[in-house]
Write an enzyme that holds these catalytic residues in place. Structure first.
Site, short mmCIF file in Angstrom:
data_model
loop_
_atom_site.label_atom_id
_atom_site.label_comp_id
_atom_site.label_asym_id
_atom_site.label_seq_id
_atom_site.Cartn_x
_atom_site.Cartn_y
_atom_site.Cartn_z
N TYR A 248 5.05 9.51 4.89
CA TYR A 248 4.07 8.62 4.94
C TYR A 248 2.85 9.55 5.54
CZ TYR A 248 1.12 4.81 6.97
OH TYR A 248 0.15 4.06 7.31
N SER B 191 -4.69 6.70 7.31
CA SER B 191 -4.18 6.45 8.71
C SER B 191 -4.50 7.17 9.80
CB SER B 191 -2.73 6.28 8.43
OG SER B 191 -1.87 6.32 9.73
N1 LIG Z 1 -0.76 -1.58 10.56
C1 LIG Z 1 -1.24 -0.41 10.89
O1 LIG Z 1 -1.29 -0.15 12.29
C2 LIG Z 1 -1.72 0.51 9.81
C3 LIG Z 1 -2.06 1.83 10.58
C4 LIG Z 1 -2.38 2.98 9.38
C5 LIG Z 1 -2.53 2.52 8.23
N2 LIG Z 1 -2.17 1.15 7.84
C6 LIG Z 1 -2.20 1.06 6.24
O2 LIG Z 1 -2.81 -0.19 5.94
C7 LIG Z 1 -2.36 -0.40 4.76
C8 LIG Z 1 -1.93 -2.08 4.86
O3 LIG Z 1 -0.77 -2.08 5.53
P1 LIG Z 1 -0.52 -3.26 6.46
O4 LIG Z 1 -0.39 -2.94 7.96
O5 LIG Z 1 -1.56 -4.49 6.23
O6 LIG Z 1 0.89 -3.64 6.13
P2 LIG Z 1 1.77 -4.93 5.50
O7 LIG Z 1 2.99 -4.52 5.07
O8 LIG Z 1 1.39 -6.14 5.92
O9 LIG Z 1 0.85 -4.81 3.99
C9 LIG Z 1 1.20 -3.95 3.04
C10 LIG Z 1 1.03 -4.64 1.51
O10 LIG Z 1 1.20 -3.72 0.40
C11 LIG Z 1 1.99 -4.50 -0.44
N3 LIG Z 1 2.66 -3.33 -1.20
C12 LIG Z 1 3.52 -2.47 -1.08
N4 LIG Z 1 4.19 -1.92 -1.93
C13 LIG Z 1 3.31 -2.04 -2.95
C14 LIG Z 1 3.26 -1.63 -4.40
N5 LIG Z 1 3.98 -0.83 -4.93
N6 LIG Z 1 2.24 -2.36 -4.93
C15 LIG Z 1 1.34 -3.00 -4.66
N7 LIG Z 1 1.48 -3.63 -3.24
C16 LIG Z 1 2.29 -3.21 -2.34
C17 LIG Z 1 3.07 -5.38 0.32
O11 LIG Z 1 3.66 -6.15 -0.45
C18 LIG Z 1 1.97 -5.93 1.40
O12 LIG Z 1 1.51 -6.88 0.95
C19 LIG Z 1 -1.46 0.19 4.38
O13 LIG Z 1 -1.63 1.30 3.32
C20 LIG Z 1 -0.99 1.12 5.55
O14 LIG Z 1 -0.29 2.42 5.43
C21 LIG Z 1 -1.73 0.35 8.63
#
Ligand SMILES: NC(=O)c1ccc[n+]([C@@H]2O[C@H](COP(=O)([O-])OP(=O)(O)OC[C@H]3O[C@@H](n4cnc5c(N)ncnc54)[C@H](O)[C@@H]3O)[C@@H](O)[C@H]2O)c1
Length: 248
Positions: A153, A140
């Protein structure tokens, strides 16, 4: 482009957001998929979307912080079709004043984001070595610059970044590349966690706001597909920031 024809990719967090978009992108490029998440309904939706591209898809309910569940999933996936690519996408986010962050909160977030990534990488590595496969971890922008109210986080994502660099040098000569994507300002359900904790200084919000606007998870999927493909054969230990320039 069919960069993943005859290749098998494992994707965690595949039920939603970036994981779902990544699964769909890899399916569109010919990959066989082994998808994991804790959200059964979301996994089924992703499966249908990937099958619409003609992909062979297996879905599994796996909590990535659970060592035996991860081991079972990775072993079964490898036995079924080998492993060419691992995408560690599963993640959780919490906004909290650092002073009121409990040990349970900290351990829960580290458990999914960092321990989960560690477990999947460790279990998959012997299989990746057999096929000169590679890993793409999702870190991130919070690992690259201070983001307020996200200490657990940000620490977890800093750990993912360090783990990525370590694996890149430890296994690069053996044919396994490890890279990371650092998203920022991507419109997915995880953004629902955003809140300014009571007493939080609103002037700090600018550090986590988009430079121009939010964009969809397909932009991260495209970066993951690039790093996971042979187009990135000479890219190892890289962190690709995909954040619309927020940290530029
Ligand atoms: N959206 C953003 O702007 C952003 C920015 C930086 C990093 N990220 C990272 O991207 C990744 C995906 O996030 P996203 O934005 O798609 O959010 P999201 O909430 O849509 O997706 C996260 C997914 O992880 C799954 N998950 C949660 N806990 C879990 C577990 N214990 N075991 C298996 N699966 C699990 C959830 O059910 C969900 O499907 C994450 O690692 C997040 O930290 C996102």
């Amino acid at each position: 482009m069919q960069r993943f024809a005859d290749r098998t990719a494992l994707v965690t967090g595949a039920a939603s957001g970036i994981g779902q978009a990544t699964a769909q992108r890899l399916a569109a490029e010919g990959a066989r998929l082994a998808l994991a998440d804790v959200n059964e309904e979301g996994l089924a939706t992703t499966r249908r979307a990937c099958e619409a591209h003609g992909a062979d898809v297996a879905t599994s309910l796996v909590d990535v912080s659970d060592e035996s569940a991860v081991s079972e999933w990775v072993t079964a996936s490898a036995a079924s079709s080998g492993i060419d690519l691992v995408c560690n996408v599963a993640g959780i986010l919490q906004f909290e004043d650092f002073r009121s962050t409990t040990l349970a909160d900290f351990e829960r977030i580290i458990g999914v984001n960092l321990t989960g990534t560690f477990l999947v990488c460790r279990e998959a590595m012997p299989h990746l070595l057999e096929r000169e496969g590679n890993i793409v971890n999702i870190t991130s922008t919070a690992a690259l610059a201070g983001h307020p109210w996200t200490s657990s986080y940000s620490a977890s994502k800093g750990g993912v970044l360090a783990l990525t660099l370590t694996l890149a040098v430890e296994f690069g000569k053996l044919g396994v590349r490890t890279n990371a994507v650092a998203p920022g300002s991507i419109e997915t359900p995880i953004q629902g966690a955003f809140k300014i904790p009571e007493g939080g200084d609103p002037k700090l919000i600018h550090r986590i706001m988009p430079l121009d606007r939010m964009r969809g998870p397909e932009h991260i999927a495209a970066a993951v597909a690039y790093l996971g493909s042979d187009d990135a054969a000479h890219v190892n230990g890289e962190v690709l920031r995909v954040d619309g320039g927020t940290l530029a």
